[in-house]
Design an enzyme around this catalytic site. Sequence first.
Site, PDB file in Angstrom:
ATOM      1  N   TYR A 165     -10.163  -9.945  -7.159  1.00  0.00           N
ATOM      2  CA  TYR A 165      -9.155 -10.239  -8.173  1.00  0.00           C
ATOM      3  C   TYR A 165      -9.466 -11.503  -8.965  1.00  0.00           C
ATOM      4  O   TYR A 165      -8.926 -11.701 -10.048  1.00  0.00           O
ATOM      5  CB  TYR A 165      -7.774 -10.330  -7.522  1.00  0.00           C
ATOM      6  CG  TYR A 165      -7.374  -9.026  -6.893  1.00  0.00           C
ATOM      7  CD1 TYR A 165      -7.038  -7.929  -7.680  1.00  0.00           C
ATOM      8  CD2 TYR A 165      -7.383  -8.863  -5.509  1.00  0.00           C
ATOM      9  CE1 TYR A 165      -6.702  -6.716  -7.110  1.00  0.00           C
ATOM     10  CE2 TYR A 165      -7.052  -7.651  -4.936  1.00  0.00           C
ATOM     11  CZ  TYR A 165      -6.711  -6.582  -5.738  1.00  0.00           C
ATOM     12  OH  TYR A 165      -6.399  -5.384  -5.171  1.00  0.00           O
ATOM     13  N   ARG A 215      -0.365  -2.058  -6.743  1.00  0.00           N
ATOM     14  CA  ARG A 215      -0.810  -3.097  -5.798  1.00  0.00           C
ATOM     15  C   ARG A 215      -1.851  -4.004  -6.466  1.00  0.00           C
ATOM     16  O   ARG A 215      -1.793  -5.232  -6.337  1.00  0.00           O
ATOM     17  CB  ARG A 215      -1.383  -2.427  -4.549  1.00  0.00           C
ATOM     18  CG  ARG A 215      -1.918  -3.395  -3.493  1.00  0.00           C
ATOM     19  CD  ARG A 215      -2.236  -2.605  -2.226  1.00  0.00           C
ATOM     20  NE  ARG A 215      -3.156  -3.269  -1.340  1.00  0.00           N
ATOM     21  CZ  ARG A 215      -2.811  -4.163  -0.407  1.00  0.00           C
ATOM     22  NH1 ARG A 215      -1.545  -4.490  -0.262  1.00  0.00           N
ATOM     23  NH2 ARG A 215      -3.716  -4.697   0.384  1.00  0.00           N
ATOM     24  N   ARG A 240       0.856  -1.183   0.000  1.00  0.00           N
ATOM     25  CA  ARG A 240       0.000   0.000   0.000  1.00  0.00           C
ATOM     26  C   ARG A 240       0.897   1.241   0.000  1.00  0.00           C
ATOM     27  O   ARG A 240       2.069   1.183   0.390  1.00  0.00           O
ATOM     28  CB  ARG A 240      -0.900   0.038   1.235  1.00  0.00           C
ATOM     29  CG  ARG A 240      -1.878  -1.112   1.360  1.00  0.00           C
ATOM     30  CD  ARG A 240      -2.709  -0.951   2.629  1.00  0.00           C
ATOM     31  NE  ARG A 240      -3.721  -1.990   2.769  1.00  0.00           N
ATOM     32  CZ  ARG A 240      -3.566  -3.120   3.460  1.00  0.00           C
ATOM     33  NH1 ARG A 240      -2.404  -3.348   4.082  1.00  0.00           N
ATOM     34  NH2 ARG A 240      -4.535  -4.000   3.547  1.00  0.00           N
ATOM     35  N   HIS A 286      -4.942  -8.767   3.658  1.00  0.00           N
ATOM     36  CA  HIS A 286      -6.392  -8.645   3.801  1.00  0.00           C
ATOM     37  C   HIS A 286      -6.870  -9.512   4.969  1.00  0.00           C
ATOM     38  O   HIS A 286      -6.555 -10.701   5.033  1.00  0.00           O
ATOM     39  CB  HIS A 286      -7.107  -9.099   2.529  1.00  0.00           C
ATOM     40  CG  HIS A 286      -6.991  -8.138   1.399  1.00  0.00           C
ATOM     41  ND1 HIS A 286      -7.225  -8.487   0.084  1.00  0.00           N
ATOM     42  CD2 HIS A 286      -6.677  -6.818   1.376  1.00  0.00           C
ATOM     43  CE1 HIS A 286      -7.050  -7.437  -0.699  1.00  0.00           C
ATOM     44  NE2 HIS A 286      -6.718  -6.414   0.063  1.00  0.00           N
ATOM     45  N   LYS A 325      -2.506  -2.099   7.828  1.00  0.00           N
ATOM     46  CA  LYS A 325      -3.684  -1.574   8.520  1.00  0.00           C
ATOM     47  C   LYS A 325      -3.832  -2.250   9.881  1.00  0.00           C
ATOM     48  O   LYS A 325      -3.542  -3.431  10.036  1.00  0.00           O
ATOM     49  CB  LYS A 325      -4.930  -1.804   7.676  1.00  0.00           C
ATOM     50  CG  LYS A 325      -5.002  -0.919   6.440  1.00  0.00           C
ATOM     51  CD  LYS A 325      -6.327  -1.088   5.717  1.00  0.00           C
ATOM     52  CE  LYS A 325      -6.437  -0.130   4.540  1.00  0.00           C
ATOM     53  NZ  LYS A 325      -7.724  -0.266   3.825  1.00  0.00           N
ATOM     54  N   HIS A 360      -1.975   2.588  -6.015  1.00  0.00           N
ATOM     55  CA  HIS A 360      -2.800   1.404  -5.800  1.00  0.00           C
ATOM     56  C   HIS A 360      -2.923   0.558  -7.064  1.00  0.00           C
ATOM     57  O   HIS A 360      -3.223  -0.638  -6.985  1.00  0.00           O
ATOM     58  CB  HIS A 360      -4.183   1.808  -5.271  1.00  0.00           C
ATOM     59  CG  HIS A 360      -4.594   1.013  -4.066  1.00  0.00           C
ATOM     60  ND1 HIS A 360      -3.867   0.998  -2.888  1.00  0.00           N
ATOM     61  CD2 HIS A 360      -5.626   0.155  -3.861  1.00  0.00           C
ATOM     62  CE1 HIS A 360      -4.452   0.194  -2.024  1.00  0.00           C
ATOM     63  NE2 HIS A 360      -5.522  -0.345  -2.589  1.00  0.00           N
TER      64      HIS A 360
END
Length: 324
Positions: free
Chosen positions: A286, A254, A158, A277, A182, A251
Amino acid sequence: MASVPVSAQLPHELSGYLADFVQHLESEKRHSPRTSESYQRDLRRFAGWLVERGCAEWRTVSSHDMRRYVADLSRQGLSGRSIARHLSAIRRFYQYLLRERLATDNPALDIRAPKSSKRLPRVADVDQLNSLLDAVPDDPLEVRDRCMFELMYSSGLRLAELASLDIDAVDCKGGEARVVGKGSKTRILPVGRKALEAIAQWMPVRAGLAPEAETALFVSRRGDRLSHRSIQARLSRWGVVKGADQKLYPHMLRHSFASHMLESSGDLRAVQELLGHADIATTQVYTHLDFQHLARVYDQSHPRARRRSGPGCDDQNPGREGNV
């Protein structure tokens, strides 16, 4: 004081409570000025809508009014996501009014925004990315830029993860990087050969820019940690200068990493771990991109799928992507 003055055209009953709420966000909730301004902008729009309909008190707004407001926003072309943001601001505001006993209920509590069609993330073509990343840097800052983009694409970082990297976070001998994502969750990611070569080229340049006390891996020409905005601007510039046929942004690298990994491996769980994730449902977007790629190959290759002239289903439904 509020970050942005509330319009004097609003009745005091509306503007006064709104100003108090923004003050509450800044002083008690410690929200940034930018967040407070966003709340105030959305709430002022709602207040203006109420004034146009002869409503001058927050306490008299009903759930029926909220449904009409949502319908009006939709007619004005706002997406479901934007409308959801407006509703979130209104719900939060009424929570404050209820706490202060300035309202008796929350009219936005059970109101939902219309669903938006889910847009698939944009990815870059493998050959185009190879061409862009193989381009020769023209100056020391471009050495840094290529290193950043190689690392981002190599490990699926990210923007915030790339910007926060320190020198000791990358183990060049082991070919891995320690990344804080995150929720302050740390993950160890592999770093590819090309990215390691780019880091080796950048480090002598960095030594001539950064003071000894600076820990950031990527620094500006002044020697301090490179900002998010600067990274975005440099990637966009790289695309223009090196001949990309679409605008580049962090992004996208990514997304491209995830899509290209999934195309090659088919291992959704591994891609989830690499991206950091928490929920595999987030990674599943994806698989749709991968199917689009497979569908194009099928349409171009299968003898019973190739386009032929003359009437047929394709006349009403040209192309596959719009239906995927």
